[in-house]
Motif scaffolding. Structure first.
Motif, PDB file in Angstrom:
ATOM      1  N   LEU A 478       0.818  -1.210   0.000  1.00 50.93           N
ATOM      2  CA  LEU A 478       0.000   0.000   0.000  1.00 50.93           C
ATOM      3  C   LEU A 478       0.848   1.255   0.000  1.00 50.93           C
ATOM      4  O   LEU A 478       0.437   2.280  -0.548  1.00 50.93           O
ATOM      5  N   HIS A 479       2.037   1.230   0.638  1.00 45.78           N
ATOM      6  CA  HIS A 479       2.893   2.413   0.621  1.00 45.78           C
ATOM      7  C   HIS A 479       3.276   2.775  -0.811  1.00 45.78           C
ATOM      8  O   HIS A 479       3.216   3.949  -1.214  1.00 45.78           O
ATOM      9  N   ALA A 480       3.684   1.743  -1.572  1.00 45.16           N
ATOM     10  CA  ALA A 480       4.063   2.006  -2.957  1.00 45.16           C
ATOM     11  C   ALA A 480       2.855   2.478  -3.765  1.00 45.16           C
ATOM     12  O   ALA A 480       2.968   3.376  -4.611  1.00 45.16           O
ATOM     13  N   THR A 481       1.680   1.900  -3.507  1.00 46.95           N
ATOM     14  CA  THR A 481       0.475   2.309  -4.226  1.00 46.95           C
ATOM     15  C   THR A 481       0.112   3.751  -3.902  1.00 46.95           C
ATOM     16  O   THR A 481      -0.245   4.536  -4.797  1.00 46.95           O
ATOM     17  N   ALA A 482       0.175   4.103  -2.609  1.00 48.70           N
ATOM     18  CA  ALA A 482      -0.145   5.477  -2.221  1.00 48.70           C
ATOM     19  C   ALA A 482       0.849   6.455  -2.829  1.00 48.70           C
ATOM     20  O   ALA A 482       0.477   7.554  -3.279  1.00 48.70           O
ATOM     21  N   THR A 483       2.127   6.083  -2.840  1.00 50.00           N
ATOM     22  CA  THR A 483       3.137   6.957  -3.450  1.00 50.00           C
ATOM     23  C   THR A 483       2.863   7.127  -4.937  1.00 50.00           C
ATOM     24  O   THR A 483       3.003   8.223  -5.495  1.00 50.00           O
ATOM     25  N   MET A 484       2.473   6.044  -5.587  1.00 54.83           N
ATOM     26  CA  MET A 484       2.115   6.143  -7.006  1.00 54.83           C
ATOM     27  C   MET A 484       0.982   7.127  -7.211  1.00 54.83           C
ATOM     28  O   MET A 484       1.006   7.942  -8.149  1.00 54.83           O
ATOM     29  N   GLY A 485      -0.040   7.074  -6.337  1.00 57.33           N
ATOM     30  CA  GLY A 485      -1.160   7.996  -6.471  1.00 57.33           C
ATOM     31  C   GLY A 485      -0.718   9.449  -6.330  1.00 57.33           C
ATOM     32  O   GLY A 485      -1.185  10.324  -7.060  1.00 57.33           O
ATOM     33  N   ARG A 486       0.195   9.723  -5.404  1.00 57.83           N
ATOM     34  CA  ARG A 486       0.682  11.100  -5.223  1.00 57.83           C
ATOM     35  C   ARG A 486       1.477  11.551  -6.440  1.00 57.83           C
ATOM     36  O   ARG A 486       1.322  12.693  -6.905  1.00 57.83           O
ATOM     37  N   LEU A 487       2.311  10.656  -6.962  1.00 62.85           N
ATOM     38  CA  LEU A 487       3.100  11.029  -8.140  1.00 62.85           C
ATOM     39  C   LEU A 487       2.201  11.249  -9.352  1.00 62.85           C
ATOM     40  O   LEU A 487       2.424  12.192 -10.133  1.00 62.85           O
ATOM     41  N   ARG A 488       1.216  10.384  -9.514  1.00 62.64           N
ATOM     42  CA  ARG A 488       0.330  10.531 -10.675  1.00 62.64           C
ATOM     43  C   ARG A 488      -0.426  11.860 -10.601  1.00 62.64           C
ATOM     44  O   ARG A 488      -0.578  12.549 -11.619  1.00 62.64           O
ATOM     45  N   THR A 489      -0.885  12.221  -9.415  1.00 60.10           N
ATOM     46  CA  THR A 489      -1.587  13.501  -9.272  1.00 60.10           C
ATOM     47  C   THR A 489      -0.659  14.657  -9.594  1.00 60.10           C
ATOM     48  O   THR A 489      -1.047  15.618 -10.288  1.00 60.10           O
ATOM     49  N   ALA A 490       0.576  14.589  -9.102  1.00 58.45           N
ATOM     50  CA  ALA A 490       1.531  15.666  -9.376  1.00 58.45           C
ATOM     51  C   ALA A 490       1.834  15.757 -10.869  1.00 58.45           C
ATOM     52  O   ALA A 490       1.922  16.867 -11.431  1.00 58.45           O
ATOM     53  N   ILE A 491       1.982  14.612 -11.529  1.00 60.93           N
ATOM     54  CA  ILE A 491       2.297  14.626 -12.955  1.00 60.93           C
ATOM     55  C   ILE A 491       1.134  15.199 -13.759  1.00 60.93           C
ATOM     56  O   ILE A 491       1.339  15.961 -14.720  1.00 60.93           O
ATOM     57  N   GLN A 492      -0.101  14.837 -13.391  1.00 60.03           N
ATOM     58  CA  GLN A 492      -1.248  15.410 -14.093  1.00 60.03           C
ATOM     59  C   GLN A 492      -1.290  16.928 -13.949  1.00 60.03           C
ATOM     60  O   GLN A 492      -1.587  17.644 -14.907  1.00 60.03           O
ATOM     61  N   THR A 493      -0.989  17.414 -12.743  1.00 55.82           N
ATOM     62  CA  THR A 493      -0.983  18.876 -12.526  1.00 55.82           C
ATOM     63  C   THR A 493       0.111  19.537 -13.339  1.00 55.82           C
ATOM     64  O   THR A 493      -0.114  20.576 -13.980  1.00 55.82           O
ATOM     65  N   LEU A 494       1.300  18.945 -13.326  1.00 53.48           N
ATOM     66  CA  LEU A 494       2.399  19.528 -14.088  1.00 53.48           C
ATOM     67  C   LEU A 494       2.160  19.416 -15.586  1.00 53.48           C
ATOM     68  O   LEU A 494       2.568  20.300 -16.358  1.00 53.48           O
ATOM     69  N   ALA A 495       1.508  18.327 -16.019  1.00 50.97           N
ATOM     70  CA  ALA A 495       1.231  18.186 -17.451  1.00 50.97           C
ATOM     71  C   ALA A 495       0.308  19.295 -17.937  1.00 50.97           C
ATOM     72  O   ALA A 495       0.448  19.760 -19.084  1.00 50.97           O
ATOM     73  N   ASP A 496      -0.645  19.731 -17.107  1.00 52.98           N
ATOM     74  CA  ASP A 496      -1.549  20.807 -17.507  1.00 52.98           C
ATOM     75  C   ASP A 496      -0.816  22.119 -17.714  1.00 52.98           C
ATOM     76  O   ASP A 496      -1.320  23.016 -18.401  1.00 52.98           O
ATOM     77  N   LEU A 497       0.376  22.240 -17.104  1.00 59.41           N
ATOM     78  CA  LEU A 497       1.177  23.443 -17.317  1.00 59.41           C
ATOM     79  C   LEU A 497       1.907  23.399 -18.649  1.00 59.41           C
ATOM     80  O   LEU A 497       2.559  24.390 -19.022  1.00 59.41           O
ATOM     81  N   GLU A 498       1.833  22.273 -19.344  1.00 58.46           N
ATOM     82  CA  GLU A 498       2.424  22.103 -20.678  1.00 58.46           C
ATOM     83  C   GLU A 498       3.916  22.401 -20.676  1.00 58.46           C
ATOM     84  O   GLU A 498       4.440  23.117 -21.526  1.00 58.46           O
ATOM     85  N   LEU A 499       4.601  21.814 -19.690  1.00 61.10           N
ATOM     86  CA  LEU A 499       6.044  21.972 -19.598  1.00 61.10           C
ATOM     87  C   LEU A 499       6.740  21.039 -20.577  1.00 61.10           C
ATOM     88  O   LEU A 499       6.188  20.026 -21.009  1.00 61.10           O
ATOM     89  N   ASP A 500       7.966  21.379 -20.894  1.00 66.35           N
ATOM     90  CA  ASP A 500       8.794  20.471 -21.660  1.00 66.35           C
ATOM     91  C   ASP A 500       8.993  19.215 -20.829  1.00 66.35           C
ATOM     92  O   ASP A 500       9.127  19.269 -19.600  1.00 66.35           O
ATOM     93  N   PRO A 501       9.018  17.992 -21.451  1.00 69.78           N
ATOM     94  CA  PRO A 501       9.148  16.762 -20.670  1.00 69.78           C
ATOM     95  C   PRO A 501      10.315  16.755 -19.693  1.00 69.78           C
ATOM     96  O   PRO A 501      10.187  16.286 -18.565  1.00 69.78           O
ATOM     97  N   LYS A 502      11.462  17.264 -20.094  1.00 73.19           N
ATOM     98  CA  LYS A 502      12.605  17.240 -19.171  1.00 73.19           C
ATOM     99  C   LYS A 502      12.364  18.155 -17.979  1.00 73.19           C
ATOM    100  O   LYS A 502      12.796  17.866 -16.852  1.00 73.19           O
ATOM    101  N   GLU A 503      11.672  19.291 -18.196  1.00 72.33           N
ATOM    102  CA  GLU A 503      11.364  20.176 -17.082  1.00 72.33           C
ATOM    103  C   GLU A 503      10.339  19.528 -16.152  1.00 72.33           C
ATOM    104  O   GLU A 503      10.406  19.662 -14.921  1.00 72.33           O
ATOM    105  N   LEU A 504       9.386  18.813 -16.721  1.00 68.83           N
ATOM    106  CA  LEU A 504       8.402  18.133 -15.885  1.00 68.83           C
ATOM    107  C   LEU A 504       9.084  17.095 -14.997  1.00 68.83           C
ATOM    108  O   LEU A 504       8.771  16.991 -13.799  1.00 68.83           O
ATOM    109  N   LEU A 505      10.015  16.319 -15.539  1.00 73.93           N
ATOM    110  CA  LEU A 505      10.720  15.336 -14.728  1.00 73.93           C
ATOM    111  C   LEU A 505      11.524  15.992 -13.619  1.00 73.93           C
ATOM    112  O   LEU A 505      11.635  15.458 -12.508  1.00 73.93           O
ATOM    113  N   THR A 506      12.073  17.160 -13.887  1.00 69.38           N
ATOM    114  CA  THR A 506      12.819  17.872 -12.852  1.00 69.38           C
ATOM    115  C   THR A 506      11.910  18.257 -11.693  1.00 69.38           C
ATOM    116  O   THR A 506      12.270  18.109 -10.516  1.00 69.38           O
TER     117      THR A 506
END
Length: 786
Positions: A478-506
């Protein structure tokens, strides 16, 4: 006594060991037997005519008190002088000869006398007991003596010829011929009345002092009780070894059935409450219509399950309430016979479904653990085996109680596993998406040991673009699953900012490092996460990738060939050391992009072998007319149906391209006069597309955005229209200044342009490019009423 000499004592030849002599009335030796000469070591010539007292060793003293015939007592024990310092210890008896004054003296080595005395006592003790049967058999195997009298089959003591069904003659013959004894050889026999008995046979050869066979001695004991205890203990050990190695309810039930057959019963069926199979707590009363049982495991000693008997996978019919059922539900093991079982189950044809035709004795035990009734175990013995006994009930209770704890653990694991999978599935996007940019299908397959942190994502972006994501969080649970959920939410938010992929990974790595510093639940799980992020533009047909230590994607070309997409591989998230880089790849329409986590290729044969198998599977299954969701199922089916060692996330993407006739592009100088030209070009193209109803709104949007670009950013200014399921209007300028939407006051002369754009379109925004920025706006192809 001095040193003992004389003939070796090798056996019990009574007459061969007796030495005799005849004495005159005055004690003179007048007769001297060969046995006496051999025993004392003196020939007759040295002894005849001499007083018998001269044969005594010095330590023996006078042979007897005065008044005895010849001075010799009637019996006693003396040491005889054998010459050369040797002495012979003998026990003797004197007997007068009838009609004569002479005396007969018989002497035997004292050692043999003691041996015969103890042997006689032993024989009297052995033949006087009835714990086991003793038999003495001659060389023809005829029983010449036994401790069993009358009808031995009815008593506790046995002999080999008193037990029907026991064929021991061949064994006794082999012992007689070879001299090799047999000890505690256990055999199963059936006595009259079909009472099964277990007997232990021991036998050894009898021989004289010269080693010649005289016969065989046998000992036979009824060890039925002992053997049953040994068998029960062995079965308990087997149950402890075999039951409990799986956290699957069905597998545990199959283990229980496999242990009980054939060592305990001939037929076994294990019935589990359907609520338990789903991981839920069972009801208090089993077998009710709303809480049925299901037969999940069966076993047969013959390998064949009787026709008509409730089979594996079938639901148990509703059993009417009767006393035996209530006893089972209270945790008791119930024993019954066929006649009573048929009587109890005669309603609604239950007897045919629950009582086998050859069934003789039934034992029903509850799977009872932690106060919960999880199911039942039904064990049948047929005509070929004896009925169940009370000690069998105790054994079954012990085995089933241990199995019940394992079943309950499996139930709880099933519930937790399903909860974790449900959480995992709730954190994942829909498996299949169909958007203008691509047709996608994502699959997640948990590992055999539980869920982890693998995930995929498909994020629609403005201007018909789409973000494609596959990631693998370190760890499991569950720890790994919960961490995945937090990362996925963060990535969706950053993706909406339309950043360059390398900047999003940073930015995502900054989040991972913050989680690690916080050291909260699951914070450390994110460090080392691999992650692949791509943005596909269906207009340019290019996809920009950035990787954080992740497997590179595969590309299946339209002609069926498969290749690895070479992209710059950055470090895993949280590891650091190298910057992330963006790699641009052109995706051909009709091909398939395959993004996956390492669990798909890290198989028993190694990563290279797994990648080879995946490539071969793609080449075989990937066809232009096959939906990508069907392709994913076929690829996972190649795993062989077994849970993988590591989680698998798989994302299949069939990219689409916007036709060139649905795209219009212009470039204008930084001249205010260009605004009118841009409006005219926009109106003309919309008219060509049959979208004249959108011309007025789109003209206003283009006018405002181009005017702002010329006023604040300079030139050149690019305008692009894209027709798809929506109409996209883009204006690009060389400035990196982010536009701000604000509400203008009534006294302001400007500041209303972006507000107007926001009111006229469905949504709008801006993104940065390699040079400058792009402001975009979307509106439906059909204008809203009013």
């Amino acid at each position: 006594m001095g040193a003992q000499t004389g003939p070796p004592v090798n056996g019990s030849g009574l007459f061969d060991a007796v030495a005799t002599a005849v004495l005159a009335a005055d004690g003179t030796v007048v007769r001297w037997s060969r046995a006496a000469a051999e025993l004392v070591g003196r020939p007759g010539a040295d002894v005849l005519g001499r007083p018998v007292r001269t044969l005594l060793a010095a330590t023996s003293g006078s042979p007897g008190p005065a008044g005895c015939p010849g001075g010799v007592p009637p019996s006693g024990r003396v040491l005889l002088d054998g010459g050369d310092g040797r002495t012979v210890d003998v026990t003797f008896r004197v007997m007068p000869l009838d009609g004569s004054a002479e005396l007969l003296v018989a002497a035997v080595p004292s050692e043999l006398v003691e041996e015969w005395s103890y042997g006689a006592s032993l024989l009297r003790a052995v033949f006087g007991q009835d714990l086991f049967g003793i038999g003495l058999h001659d060389t023809t195997l005829r029983t010449v003596r036994s401790n069993v009298t009358g009808d031995p089959a009815g008593g506790p003591a046995l002999t080999f010829d008193s037990v029907p069904g026991l064929d021991a003659r061949a064994t006794l013959r082999r012992v007689l011929e070879t001299g090799v004894p047999v000890f505690d050889r256990v055999e199963q026999v059936d006595t009259p009345g079909r009472r099964s008995r277990t007997v232990s046979l021991s036998a050894f050869r009898l021989q004289d002092h010269r080693g010649r066979p005289l016969g065989v001695a046998s000992a036979l004991a009824d060890v039925t009780t002992r053997q049953r205890a040994r068998d029960h203990l062995a079965l308990l050990n087997e149950a402890a070894t075999r039951i409990g190695g799986s956290l699957d309810v069905t597998s545990t039930a199959e283990q229980v059935a496999g242990v009980l057959v054939p060592g305990f019963a001939d037929l076994v069926g294990v019935d589990i409450a359907e609520a338990v199979l789903a991981g839920e707590e069972p009801p208090q009363a089993l077998g009710a219509r709303q809480h049925p049982l299901r037969r999940v495991a069966t076993a047969s000693a013959t390998g064949e399950w009787p026709d008509g008997l409730l089979a594996q996978g079938e639901r148990v019919p509703r059993i009417p309430d009767f006393p035996a059922l209530r006893r089972v539900q209270q945790g008791e093991v119930v024993l019954t016979d066929r006649e009573r079982a048929v009587t109890e189950f005669r309603q609604d044809g239950l007897a045919r479904r629950l009582v086998p035709p050859e069934g003789r004795s039934l034992a029903v035990a509850p799977l009872f653990a932690r106060g919960l009734m999880l199911g039942t175990v039904m064990a049948w013995r047929t005509e070929r085996s004896g009925p169940f006994r009370p000690d069998d009930a105790a054994l079954l209770r012990e085995i089933v109680s241990r199995a019940a704890v394992t079943v309950d653990n499996a139930r709880r694991f099933t519930r937790e596993h399903r909860t974790a999978i449900a959480l995992q599935q709730s954190l994942l996007p829909p498996a299949v998406t169909d958007i203008p940019a691509a047709e996608t299908a994502g699959l997640y397959l948990p590992a055999g040991g539980g869920v982890g942190g693998d995930w995929f994502d498909v994020i629609p972006l403005p201007s018909l673009r789409v973000a494609l994501v596959v990631g693998d969080v370190v760890g499991r649970g569950l720890h790994a699953t919960a961490t995945m959920g937090r990362l996925r939410t963060a990535i969706q938010t950053l993706a909406d900012l339309e950043l360059d992929p390398k900047e999003l990974l940073t930015h995502v790595e900054d989040l991972v490092l913050r989680l690690a510093r916080e050291a909260g639940p699951g914070g450390q799980d994110a460090v080392g996460t691999s992650f692949l992020y791509g943005v596909y533009d269906p207009v340019t047909r290019r996809c920009d990738f950035a990787s954080a230590g992740h497997e590179p994607p595969l590309l299946v070309r339209p002609d069926g060939g498969t290749e690895v997409v070479e992209i710059a591989a950055g470090p895993a998230l949280g590891v650091g050391g190298l910057p992330f880089e963006t790699t641009t790849v052109e995706l051909p329409p009709g091909g398939v992009l395959v993004m996956y986590t390492d669990g798909l290729v890290e198989r028993a044969g190694g990563r290279d072998e797994g990648l080879r198998l995946l490539t071969a599977g793609l080449t075989e299954h990937c066809r232009p007319d096959r939906p990508v969701d069907e392709l994913g199922g076929r690829l996972l089916a190649d795993l062989g149906g077994c849970p993988p060692r590591d989680d698998i996330a798989l994302l299949l993407v069939r990219p689409r391209a916007v036709p060139a006739e649905d795209v219009a592009e212009w470039e204008f100088p930084a001249d205010p006069a260009a605004v009118a030209v841009a409006r005219e070009a926009t109106t003309g193209r919309l008219t060509e597309w049959g979208l004249a109803d959108l011309a007025f709104t789109t003209e206003l949007v283009v006018s405002e955005l181009v005017t702002n670009a010329i006023r604040y950013a300079g030139g050149p200014v690019g305008v692009r229209l894209i027709r798809s399921d929506v109409l996209v209007c883009e204006v690009t300028d060389p400035s990196n200044t982010q536009p701000r939407l604000r509400r203008a006051r009534s006294t302001d002369e400007g500041g209303r342009g972006l507000f107007l754009v926001a009111q006229l379109t469905t949504r709008w925004g801006s993104r940065y490019g390699r040079q400058g920025k792009t402001i975009w706006a979307e509106q439906p192809l059909t204008p809203p009423e009013g």
